[in-house]
Design a protein around this motif. Sequence first.
Motif, PDB file in Angstrom:
ATOM      1  N   ALA A  56       0.992  -1.315  -0.092  1.00 55.51           N
ATOM      2  CA  ALA A  56       0.194   0.213  -0.530  1.00 55.51           C
ATOM      3  C   ALA A  56       0.879   1.460  -0.010  1.00 55.51           C
ATOM      4  O   ALA A  56       1.682   1.332   0.504  1.00 55.51           O
ATOM      5  CB  ALA A  56      -1.016  -0.130   1.525  1.00 55.51           C
ATOM      6  N   ASN A  57       0.135   2.364  -0.501  1.00 56.14           N
ATOM      7  CA  ASN A  57       0.991   3.272  -0.072  1.00 56.14           C
ATOM      8  C   ASN A  57       2.374   3.927  -1.211  1.00 56.14           C
ATOM      9  O   ASN A  57       3.271   4.289  -0.434  1.00 56.14           O
ATOM     10  CB  ASN A  57       1.077   3.457   1.042  1.00 56.14           C
ATOM     11  N   ILE A  58       2.808   3.293  -1.810  1.00 58.02           N
ATOM     12  CA  ILE A  58       3.948   3.366  -2.951  1.00 58.02           C
ATOM     13  C   ILE A  58       4.038   4.892  -3.496  1.00 58.02           C
ATOM     14  O   ILE A  58       2.422   5.368  -4.006  1.00 58.02           O
ATOM     15  CB  ILE A  58       3.911   2.193  -3.972  1.00 58.02           C
ATOM     16  N   SER A  59       4.765   5.773  -2.909  1.00 58.25           N
ATOM     17  CA  SER A  59       5.114   6.686  -3.838  1.00 58.25           C
ATOM     18  C   SER A  59       5.421   6.701  -5.491  1.00 58.25           C
ATOM     19  O   SER A  59       5.479   7.509  -5.893  1.00 58.25           O
ATOM     20  CB  SER A  59       6.234   8.003  -2.793  1.00 58.25           C
ATOM     21  N   ASN A  60       5.707   5.906  -5.900  1.00 57.54           N
ATOM     22  CA  ASN A  60       6.785   5.497  -7.001  1.00 57.54           C
ATOM     23  C   ASN A  60       7.691   3.929  -7.650  1.00 57.54           C
ATOM     24  O   ASN A  60       7.662   4.091  -5.930  1.00 57.54           O
ATOM     25  CB  ASN A  60       8.050   6.251  -6.523  1.00 57.54           C
ATOM     26  N   ILE A  61       7.660   3.952  -8.272  1.00 60.25           N
ATOM     27  CA  ILE A  61       8.313   2.730  -9.208  1.00 60.25           C
ATOM     28  C   ILE A  61      10.065   2.877 -10.026  1.00 60.25           C
ATOM     29  O   ILE A  61       9.354   3.564 -11.280  1.00 60.25           O
ATOM     30  CB  ILE A  61       7.300   2.422  -9.715  1.00 60.25           C
ATOM     31  N   TYR A  62      10.373   2.593  -9.149  1.00 59.66           N
ATOM     32  CA  TYR A  62      11.217   1.851  -9.981  1.00 59.66           C
ATOM     33  C   TYR A  62      11.422   0.503 -11.590  1.00 59.66           C
ATOM     34  O   TYR A  62      11.179  -0.247 -10.331  1.00 59.66           O
ATOM     35  CB  TYR A  62      12.391   2.169  -9.631  1.00 59.66           C
ATOM     36  N   ILE A  63      10.979   0.854 -12.583  1.00 60.23           N
ATOM     37  CA  ILE A  63      11.570  -0.747 -13.688  1.00 60.23           C
ATOM     38  C   ILE A  63      12.661  -0.470 -13.512  1.00 60.23           C
ATOM     39  O   ILE A  63      13.772   0.540 -14.198  1.00 60.23           O
ATOM     40  CB  ILE A  63      10.887   0.084 -14.662  1.00 60.23           C
ATOM     41  N   SER A  71       0.249   2.921 -14.938  1.00 58.19           N
ATOM     42  CA  SER A  71      -2.016   2.641 -15.193  1.00 58.19           C
ATOM     43  C   SER A  71      -1.487   2.723 -13.400  1.00 58.19           C
ATOM     44  O   SER A  71      -2.549   3.156 -13.120  1.00 58.19           O
ATOM     45  CB  SER A  71      -1.908   1.290 -15.549  1.00 58.19           C
ATOM     46  N   MET A  72      -0.262   3.067 -12.307  1.00 56.41           N
ATOM     47  CA  MET A  72      -1.015   2.462 -11.054  1.00 56.41           C
ATOM     48  C   MET A  72      -0.529   4.045 -10.792  1.00 56.41           C
ATOM     49  O   MET A  72      -1.521   4.819  -9.561  1.00 56.41           O
ATOM     50  CB  MET A  72       0.593   2.092 -10.166  1.00 56.41           C
ATOM     51  N   GLY A  73      -0.789   4.873 -11.693  1.00 55.53           N
ATOM     52  CA  GLY A  73      -0.906   6.479 -10.959  1.00 55.53           C
ATOM     53  C   GLY A  73      -0.001   7.128 -10.064  1.00 55.53           C
ATOM     54  O   GLY A  73      -0.287   8.605 -10.008  1.00 55.53           O
ATOM     55  N   VAL A  74       1.444   7.061 -10.338  1.00 57.16           N
ATOM     56  CA  VAL A  74       2.419   7.286  -9.720  1.00 57.16           C
ATOM     57  C   VAL A  74       3.433   7.067 -10.504  1.00 57.16           C
ATOM     58  O   VAL A  74       3.506   7.410 -11.718  1.00 57.16           O
ATOM     59  CB  VAL A  74       3.204   5.882  -8.144  1.00 57.16           C
ATOM     60  N   GLU A  75       4.745   8.213  -9.748  1.00 58.99           N
ATOM     61  CA  GLU A  75       5.775   8.701 -10.429  1.00 58.99           C
ATOM     62  C   GLU A  75       6.780   7.613 -11.097  1.00 58.99           C
ATOM     63  O   GLU A  75       6.677   6.161 -10.619  1.00 58.99           O
ATOM     64  CB  GLU A  75       6.544   9.407 -10.026  1.00 58.99           C
ATOM     65  N   VAL A  76       7.213   7.114 -12.527  1.00 59.72           N
ATOM     66  CA  VAL A  76       7.644   5.965 -13.080  1.00 59.72           C
ATOM     67  C   VAL A  76       9.083   6.526 -13.184  1.00 59.72           C
ATOM     68  O   VAL A  76       9.742   7.344 -13.712  1.00 59.72           O
ATOM     69  CB  VAL A  76       7.263   5.346 -13.927  1.00 59.72           C
ATOM     70  N   SER A  77      10.230   5.408 -12.740  1.00 57.25           N
ATOM     71  CA  SER A  77      11.222   5.445 -13.062  1.00 57.25           C
ATOM     72  C   SER A  77      12.045   4.468 -13.913  1.00 57.25           C
ATOM     73  O   SER A  77      11.526   3.338 -13.441  1.00 57.25           O
ATOM     74  CB  SER A  77      12.549   5.884 -12.410  1.00 57.25           C
ATOM     75  N   LEU A  78      13.500   4.360 -14.797  1.00 55.43           N
ATOM     76  CA  LEU A  78      14.089   3.080 -15.039  1.00 55.43           C
ATOM     77  C   LEU A  78      15.477   3.509 -15.261  1.00 55.43           C
ATOM     78  O   LEU A  78      15.801   4.216 -15.289  1.00 55.43           O
ATOM     79  CB  LEU A  78      13.746   3.474 -16.876  1.00 55.43           C
TER      80      LEU A  78
END
Length: 305
Positions: A86-93, A116-123
């Motif tokens: 729950a409550n993740i602020s961002n995703i690193y792929i 699609s999660m609606g949070v900030e995404v970085s690679l």
Amino acid sequence: MKTDSKHLGLVTKKFNEFFLVDLINQEKCSHCKRFLCKVRKSINFKDQLIYVGDQVVIDHIDFRSKRAVIISLKKRNNLLIRPSVANISNIYIVCSVEEPKLNLSQVNKFLISAESMGVEVSLLLTKCDLITDKRRSFLLDKFRKWGYQAITLNLQNPDYLKNLVADLKQKTCSIFMGPSGVGKTTLLNKIIPGLQNDTAPVSHKIKRGKNTTRNVELFSLSNNHYIVDTPGFNIQTLEVDIRLLPTLYPEIYTQLMDEGIRCKFRNCLHLNDEGCNLNKSFERYTFYKEMIESSKNHYSQTQED
Ligand SMILES: Nc1nc2c(ncn2[C@@H]2O[C@H](COP(=O)(O)OP(=O)(O)O)[C@@H](O)[C@H]2O)c(=O)[nH]1
Ligand SMILES: [Mg+2]
Ligand SMILES: [Zn+2]
């Protein structure tokens, strides 16, 4: 030494009916602010489960035995399924440039599913020690065109970690996601002081990593900054509403929002040229079209079932 003052806590791990909860906003070391908790029996959370990443209120804190009781659950911002956090602020792929080889279609799927999660995404591109500087620049340029300022990593050279750690310290709860064997756990072990989670070499036979990361857990980078490792998994089918797909590709939504491009039809999927004003000369357009087509097939199949 029990106190009855209530505190806000963060669930960092869960097993059976127990939860590990860190006090929030406490300038204490992670050992001093971590409590083993159970949910108060009389509480009915309306069948809501408590997940790792949830904020809870704890009471009956016993500082000596490090135990407390969860008495309520705060409203959550988001909930990721598989793994449940729950409550993740961002995703690193996280993807490796070699071993396993970079698979662009797979990177695309991971990015879209994260968007699609609606949070900030970085690679994050790992194992850059296995490629030349020229290839690294080429990849950075490619992903810049996809809309991502990728961070490249080379664990032989710790200097590379500085950018990532600085980035992580801007965020409250980051999650590393990506195929297995790309080096997520190795990275976490380097970043989190004292951590020694199991890593597994990429099997040379199948060129895929073994899944060694099982339980979901939040690891504390520093006060109020956490990271989640996930077991590697491959995304087979992506369950995203096709009408949302244009909003998940930076190459598309920047044209529609920043440049104000309008198509003739309001719900244009940007597949045909007639009435569509989208500039389709970007690399991922083929992936975009394939995704729409496969979602349509998936949709019609489930309709027929
Ligand atoms: N050459 C190279 N190998 C790495 C690097 N990072 C991790 N590995 C290796 O990749 C393998 C898989 O790592 P692991 O952290 O278990 O991957 P995970 O499945 O994504 O958690 C291990 O054998 C690591 O030693 C790197 O930067 N360069
Ligand atoms: Mg792992
Ligand atoms: Zn269009």
